[in-house]
Design an enzyme around this catalytic site. Structure first.
Site, mmCIF file in Angstrom:
data_model
loop_
_atom_site.group_PDB
_atom_site.id
_atom_site.type_symbol
_atom_site.label_atom_id
_atom_site.label_comp_id
_atom_site.label_asym_id
_atom_site.label_seq_id
_atom_site.Cartn_x
_atom_site.Cartn_y
_atom_site.Cartn_z
ATOM 1 N N CYS A 28 35.658 9.423 -9.472
ATOM 2 C CA CYS A 28 36.437 9.323 -8.239
ATOM 3 C C CYS A 28 35.550 9.422 -6.999
ATOM 4 O O CYS A 28 34.409 9.851 -7.068
ATOM 5 C CB CYS A 28 37.440 10.469 -8.145
ATOM 6 S SG CYS A 28 38.662 10.461 -9.441
ATOM 7 N N GLY A 55 35.715 4.514 -7.780
ATOM 8 C CA GLY A 55 37.027 4.539 -8.422
ATOM 9 C C GLY A 55 37.828 3.326 -8.029
ATOM 10 O O GLY A 55 38.110 3.143 -6.842
#
Ligand code: SF4
Length: 520
Positions: A28, A55
């Site tokens: 992420c 991400g």
């Protein structure tokens, strides 16, 4: 008070062609901004744009205006989730943003972030997480005992459990104090950006596994997973957020709290592969590190050739360094189609059969008749390199010598990077350690093959080896691994969907040989 408004499109990423293997994926990217008078939603949008490589499955932004928190998120790329109209409706002075791949938790709308929770006191908490926790089952069990994480909870990510515990803790104290109490109980890798209606918070785990930095705007502050996100919003770099540090940013300024003693173990893979080359990690340009890796690679694994070419674009800085050190001319022999992998349209069978040509196209007039030294960033399953070498030979290369700017990946990552499964890693499939390199060479069809050593990678980062995690290369894990973690994503989801928070015995039994140091 708080509102939560969303639409939900179930977008599915197009399958990659058979010969284009899954690359290692960052879990992420997180971004946060506190800047009264600025369009914080749009700043966050651009910040996430700069972090899109971290991400690409889901994106979201939360905005607070002093009275409420508004969250908008969906599956898809940042540019697919947000449009002008949506961003214009998100007005406030504080925002957090998130772009996501999944490692813990599946790719569903519920697991997209920022996570949103109400506190009992009625305020809203929105949270984005980069990293992966290793005590999620323990935390989920505690959250269930507290009655804030029921068996019917649809989200299955470690981040959702953290959001639930954080909001619960803020019922009778400030969010800042709730965070100071909660953060020391989290084990694993975490960079968190979170907010209520008025204040931005950012926290980094005591090992500092993932990067997180603080930047300055004319009228406020930003935090981001990578400093490249500061450049795109016009912020200047201030400093890294320290391992074990929590920042709170509001009209009183920036407050720093140390919630745990720092034990730095920065992920070496951020330096050598994951982060953008135009980012700065721990004061060191990622691009410079990768050029130095190329130089070390040329010293450790020299090759005879007419031309050094990179596999674009992640192999480019190392190829530049290799050419500088070896004295072999550098050239562009492959063109990359930058937009493949960013489509949500399933390729037809005819297109899929093109394989690697979907992604890379050889420049025949550059390649023909040459002995090539091809520099790539990593080998995962070997499919890409096998197809690439075949394509280069068809384009007229007389020899292909492959040099890899990272050591062989042999072990799984439990701290937020999604590799292929250990069984799929080509370096694990060879009969003996001694013959591993030649086995891979034969499998991909190269004339010669060389990897940089772990020591060579460490030296190029300018860090002390004791301050780095290199577990996917050497199997030495800096944070203890509860068995639950080693079970993997599917098992963890099974655990978390049961009210007991325990895994089926049959699944545990398959994974009872895991310890903090893993060996073949
Ligand atoms: S195991 Fe590898 S990818 Fe994971 S944190 Fe450590 S160095 Fe990074």
């Amino acid at each position: 008070m708080t509102d939560l408004s969303i639409n939900s499109r179930n977008l599915l990423a197009a399958q990659q062609p058979d010969e284009v293997e899954n690359e290692p994926r960052e879990e992420c990217g997180v971004f946060g901004v506190w800047a009264p008078g600025e369009d914080v939603a749009k700043l966050t949008y651009y910040g996430l744009y700069a972090l899109q490589h971290r991400g690409q499955e889901a994106a979201g932004i939360a905005v607070g205006d002093g009275a409420q928190v508004l969250v908008f998120k969906d599956l898809g790329l940042v540019s697919q989730v947000f449009d002008e109209q949506t961003l214009a409706s998100m007005v406030g002075h504080v925002a957090v943003g998130h772009c996501r791949y999944s490692t813990t938790g599946s790719t569903t709308w519920e697991n997209s972030q920022p996570i949103f929770r109400h506190t009992d006191a009625g305020s809203g908490v929105a949270l984005g997480h980069n990293g992966n926790l290793v005590n999620t089952a323990e935390l989920a069990s505690r959250a269930r005992e507290l009655g804030v994480y029921g068996p019917r909870t649809t989200a299955t990510s470690d981040s959702d459990v953290v959001g639930a515990l954080l909001a619960h803790g803020a019922a009778d104290k400030t969010l800042e104090q709730a965070a100071v109490d909660l953060l020391p109980t989290l084990k694993g890798a975490f960079c968190l950006t979170f907010q209520d209606e008025s204040t931005l918070y950012a926290a980094r785990d005591p090992h500092g596994i993932r990067p997180l930095s603080l930047g300055r705007l004319d009228r406020g502050w930003v935090v981001a997973s990578e400093t490249a996100a500061f450049d795109i919003v016009g912020a200047s770099f201030v400093r890294d957020i320290e391992p074990g540090e929590l920042l709170a940013i509001d009209s009183n300024g920036v407050r720093s709290t140390r919630f745990a003693e720092p034990k730095p173990k920065l992920c070496i893979f951020e330096h050598v592969y994951l982060a953008r080359p135009d980012s700065v990690i721990h004061g060191r340009s990622v691009h410079s590190t990768r050029v130095d890796i190329g130089r070390s690679l040329a010293r450790e694994q020299p090759a005879e050739g007419d031309l050094v070419i990179p596999v674009p674009e992640s192999g480019t800085p190392a190829a530049v360094g290799f050419a500088q050190e070896s004295g072999i001319p550098y050239g562009q022999g492959l063109m990359k189609n930058a937009y493949v992998g960013r489509t949500f349209i399933q390729p037809s069978q005819t297109i899929r059969q093109l394989g690697i040509r979907l992604k890379l196209n050889p420049l025949r007039e550059v390649i023909r008749g040459k002995k090539l030294v091809v520099v790539d960033d990593s080998i995962v399953r070997g499919n890409t390199q096998r197809a690439l070498i075949r394509m280069l030979r068809e384009a007229g290369a007389v020899e292909v010598h492959v040099r890899i700017a990272s050591s062989p990946v042999r072990w799984p990552c439990f701290y937020g990077i999604d590799f292929a499964s250990p069984a799929e890693l080509i370096a694990n499939g060879m009969e003996s350690e001694e013959n591993m390199v030649d086995g891979v060479r034969q499998a991909i069809g190269a004339d010669s093959l060389g990897y940089i050593s772990v020591e060579g990678m460490v030296e190029a980062t300018g860090e002390k080896s004791s301050d780095l995690c290199a577990a996917c290369f050497d199997g030495t894990y800096p944070i203890e691994l509860p068995t639950e973690t080693a079970m993997g994503k599917a098992v963890l989801e099974t655990m978390m969907s049961t009210s007991q928070g325990t895994a089926p015995d049959s699944l545990i039994a398959k994974n009872d040989n895991v310890s903090a140091v893993m060996r073949p």
